[in-house]
Scaffold this active site. Structure first.
Site, PDB file in Angstrom:
ATOM      1  N   ARG A  47      78.387 101.591  12.045  1.00 48.70           N
ATOM      2  CA  ARG A  47      76.963 101.875  12.110  1.00 48.70           C
ATOM      3  C   ARG A  47      76.787 103.342  12.495  1.00 48.70           C
ATOM      4  O   ARG A  47      77.765 104.046  12.712  1.00 48.70           O
ATOM      5  CB  ARG A  47      76.253 100.920  13.075  1.00 48.70           C
ATOM      6  CG  ARG A  47      77.128 100.621  14.262  1.00 48.70           C
ATOM      7  CD  ARG A  47      76.538 100.718  15.603  1.00 48.70           C
ATOM      8  NE  ARG A  47      75.618 101.782  15.800  1.00 48.70           N
ATOM      9  CZ  ARG A  47      75.951 102.991  16.250  1.00 48.70           C
ATOM     10  NH1 ARG A  47      77.207 103.306  16.514  1.00 48.70           N
ATOM     11  NH2 ARG A  47      75.047 103.919  16.439  1.00 48.70           N
ATOM     12  N   GLY A  48      75.498 103.754  12.578  1.00 50.58           N
ATOM     13  CA  GLY A  48      75.231 105.173  12.789  1.00 50.58           C
ATOM     14  C   GLY A  48      75.147 105.815  11.413  1.00 50.58           C
ATOM     15  O   GLY A  48      76.045 105.621  10.577  1.00 50.58           O
ATOM     16  N   ALA A  49      74.076 106.583  11.191  1.00 49.20           N
ATOM     17  CA  ALA A  49      73.805 107.076   9.833  1.00 49.20           C
ATOM     18  C   ALA A  49      74.997 107.786   9.175  1.00 49.20           C
ATOM     19  O   ALA A  49      75.389 107.419   8.056  1.00 49.20           O
ATOM     20  CB  ALA A  49      72.564 107.968   9.873  1.00 49.20           C
ATOM     21  N   ARG A  85      71.967  98.783   3.944  1.00 46.65           N
ATOM     22  CA  ARG A  85      71.021  99.111   5.031  1.00 46.65           C
ATOM     23  C   ARG A  85      70.027 100.134   4.475  1.00 46.65           C
ATOM     24  O   ARG A  85      70.444 101.180   3.963  1.00 46.65           O
ATOM     25  CB  ARG A  85      71.757  99.655   6.264  1.00 46.65           C
ATOM     26  CG  ARG A  85      72.614  98.575   6.935  1.00 46.65           C
ATOM     27  CD  ARG A  85      73.025  98.944   8.340  1.00 46.65           C
ATOM     28  NE  ARG A  85      71.915  98.924   9.272  1.00 46.65           N
ATOM     29  CZ  ARG A  85      72.004  99.433  10.517  1.00 46.65           C
ATOM     30  NH1 ARG A  85      73.127  99.979  10.936  1.00 46.65           N
ATOM     31  NH2 ARG A  85      70.964  99.382  11.327  1.00 46.65           N
ATOM     32  N   GLN A 198      73.365  99.555  21.715  1.00 43.97           N
ATOM     33  CA  GLN A 198      74.231 100.679  21.311  1.00 43.97           C
ATOM     34  C   GLN A 198      74.417 101.665  22.463  1.00 43.97           C
ATOM     35  O   GLN A 198      75.415 102.372  22.523  1.00 43.97           O
ATOM     36  CB  GLN A 198      73.625 101.428  20.105  1.00 43.97           C
ATOM     37  CG  GLN A 198      73.705 100.704  18.787  1.00 43.97           C
ATOM     38  CD  GLN A 198      72.445  99.899  18.516  1.00 43.97           C
ATOM     39  OE1 GLN A 198      71.762  99.445  19.435  1.00 43.97           O
ATOM     40  NE2 GLN A 198      72.132  99.699  17.249  1.00 43.97           N
ATOM     41  N   ASP A 239      68.004 108.786  11.487  1.00 45.18           N
ATOM     42  CA  ASP A 239      68.458 108.057  10.300  1.00 45.18           C
ATOM     43  C   ASP A 239      67.824 108.610   9.033  1.00 45.18           C
ATOM     44  O   ASP A 239      68.374 108.460   7.934  1.00 45.18           O
ATOM     45  CB  ASP A 239      68.155 106.567  10.443  1.00 45.18           C
ATOM     46  CG  ASP A 239      69.138 105.938  11.410  1.00 45.18           C
ATOM     47  OD1 ASP A 239      68.935 106.073  12.625  1.00 45.18           O
ATOM     48  OD2 ASP A 239      70.141 105.377  10.945  1.00 45.18           O
ATOM     49  N   ASN A 249      64.356 106.807  13.570  1.00 45.29           N
ATOM     50  CA  ASN A 249      65.553 106.624  14.411  1.00 45.29           C
ATOM     51  C   ASN A 249      65.420 105.270  15.109  1.00 45.29           C
ATOM     52  O   ASN A 249      64.400 104.572  14.959  1.00 45.29           O
ATOM     53  CB  ASN A 249      65.694 107.770  15.417  1.00 45.29           C
ATOM     54  CG  ASN A 249      67.068 107.777  16.085  1.00 45.29           C
ATOM     55  OD1 ASN A 249      68.091 107.707  15.406  1.00 45.29           O
ATOM     56  ND2 ASN A 249      67.110 107.828  17.396  1.00 45.29           N
ATOM     57  N   LYS A 250      66.419 104.917  15.869  1.00 44.50           N
ATOM     58  CA  LYS A 250      66.473 103.593  16.510  1.00 44.50           C
ATOM     59  C   LYS A 250      65.160 103.246  17.216  1.00 44.50           C
ATOM     60  O   LYS A 250      64.555 104.108  17.865  1.00 44.50           O
ATOM     61  CB  LYS A 250      67.639 103.596  17.504  1.00 44.50           C
ATOM     62  CG  LYS A 250      67.906 102.298  18.220  1.00 44.50           C
ATOM     63  CD  LYS A 250      68.023 101.094  17.300  1.00 44.50           C
ATOM     64  CE  LYS A 250      69.106 101.240  16.268  1.00 44.50           C
ATOM     65  NZ  LYS A 250      68.993 100.232  15.164  1.00 44.50           N
TER      66      LYS A 250
HETATM   67  O1  MRU Z   1      71.340 100.605  13.781  1.00 42.08           O
HETATM   68  P1  MRU Z   1      72.289 101.724  14.068  1.00 42.08           P
HETATM   69  O2  MRU Z   1      73.176 101.473  15.238  1.00 42.08           O
HETATM   70  O3  MRU Z   1      73.048 102.154  12.833  1.00 42.08           O
HETATM   71  O4  MRU Z   1      71.315 102.910  14.461  1.00 42.08           O
HETATM   72  C1  MRU Z   1      71.860 104.142  14.788  1.00 42.08           C
HETATM   73  C2  MRU Z   1      70.840 105.135  15.177  1.00 42.08           C
HETATM   74  O5  MRU Z   1      69.657 104.894  15.180  1.00 42.08           O
HETATM   75  C3  MRU Z   1      71.342 106.500  15.461  1.00 42.08           C
HETATM   76  O6  MRU Z   1      70.534 107.125  16.408  1.00 42.08           O
HETATM   77  C4  MRU Z   1      71.296 107.317  14.163  1.00 42.08           C
HETATM   78  O7  MRU Z   1      71.956 106.641  13.135  1.00 42.08           O
HETATM   79  C5  MRU Z   1      71.865 108.633  14.331  1.00 42.08           C
HETATM   80  S1  MRU Z   1      73.632 108.568  14.362  1.00 42.08           S
HETATM   81  C6  MRU Z   1      74.163 110.115  14.569  1.00 42.08           C
END
Ligand code: MRU
Length: 349
Positions: A47-49, A85, A198, A239, A249-250
């Protein structure tokens, strides 16, 4: 600590550190097909963009290893993968890059060339992410130096943006790591980040490995911390950033930005150019991923709310560009008005 990669591609196999199990277990899941890669992205093994994007490149390499290249079939595979996603634009960005790369190789005699080139491209993107992230960290440091000189800082961050999310030092957490290296961190406030945790599972795990002082807080503590003078700056990842600076973002990021504005605390988004979507005009155009209700009603397979209660689980929210002090990418720290500053970096100015 040398951070390790959560993504390993070796001997034709993609291995992903299973982030669902951290910090209790450090296990890798092995992917041999595009479908395996799709499932790992959808189920948030990875996970994470940025890491979603890199895993997508290697997942397409697996398709090319298992299938003879055919433009139409490969396009179908690309579309399928993009559906894993929807919010993080890095997924579509890397998939489109791989598709164009393969289309340009179309006339090559060597059948293996598609696979080889895509694997090489994946490694290149991973390597470049490290220098890009370090550049972003230096821009952030300059920003803070102007405001705080050499004061030790209390930084608040949300979700996880370190090497687990980015493959190398990270975006917002890369800034924190860099400040830690300069001995400029007093404390990092780690937002727990409901419901997937997270923050408390992954960011705290990374900060522990990096030996950076930190404390986990619930998201509801943000206003109290800021009004008590306990936060000097906020750094988050992204994201998807659209042309007016609105940023997905999250979930929980937008409320942080609103509170930060109220208390006049600088709020920065840190993200590579691959997280920008300049074809969209405002945050209203961003699809927000809805995740299963069970992520809220259950914890590690244990039901924690009444069986009959429903839940609603949007995974991201939109932070308005007007609440963002600066958007730091590998090229510079962009300042408002974002419509102008974002356009400039994409027009090569
Ligand atoms: O749902 P996730 O864990 O993939 O969400 C991640 C985030 O929102 C991060 O802040 C974002 O992807 C930036 S990662 C450098």
């Amino acid at each position: 600590m040398k951070e390790f990669s959560p993504i390993i591609f070796k001997d034709g196999q993609l291995s992903l550190l299973d982030q669902r199990k951290l910090p209790v277990e450090e296990n890798f899941i092995h992917c041999n097909t595009l479908e395996d890669g799709f499932k790992a992205i959808k189920d948030m093994v990875v996970r994470g963009a940025p890491c979603i994007g890199y895993s997508a490149i290697f997942s397409l390499a697996l398709w090319l290893k298992n299938n003879k290249y055919d433009s139409k079939e490969f396009k179908k595979a690309c579309l399928f993968l993009k559906g894993a996603r929807p919010t993080a634009v890095n997924l579509a960005f890397e998939v489109d890059k791989v598709y164009s790369l393969c289309e340009n190789l179309h006339d090559c005699e060597d059948e293996n060339i598609f696979y080889k080139e895509v694997v090489e491209f994946g490694f290149l993107q991973l390597r470049e992410s490290e220098s890009n992230n370090r550049a972003m960290a230096r821009f952030a440091h300059e920003e803070l130096k102007d405001r705080y000189k050499n004061k030790k800082l209390n930084i608040l961050t949300h979700c996880n943006t370190g090497f687990l999310a980015c493959g190398s030092i990270g975006t917002a957490l890369g800034v924190i790591q860099y400040l830690g290296e300069q001995k400029l961190i007093e404390n990092v406030w780690v937002d727990e980040t409901r419901p997937y945790l997270q923050g408390s599972r992954l960011t705290a795990y990374e900060l522990t490995k990096l030996e950076i002082p930190h404390k986990i807080v619930v998201e509801g503590a943000a206003s109290h911390l800021m009004s008590s003078g306990l936060v000097d700056a906020i750094f988050v990842g992204a994201d998807r950033i659209v042309s007016n600076g609105d940023t997905a973002n999250k979930i929980g990021t937008a409320s942080l930005s609103i509170i930060a504005k109220y208390y006049n605390i600088p709020f920065y988004v840190v993200a590579p150019k691959s997280s920008f979507d300049i074809d969209s005009n405002s945050g209203d155009e961003i699809e927000i991923e809805l995740r299963p209700e069970s992520e809220i009603t259950n914890y590690r397979d244990n039901q924690i709310s009444p069986l009959t209660s429903e839940a609603f689980n949007p995974s991201f929210d939109i932070t308005s560009g007007i609440n963002i002090t600066g958007i730091i990418c590998e090229q510079k720290c962009l300042k408002p008005p974002y419509l102008k500053s974002i356009k400039e970096i994409f027009n090569g100015n």
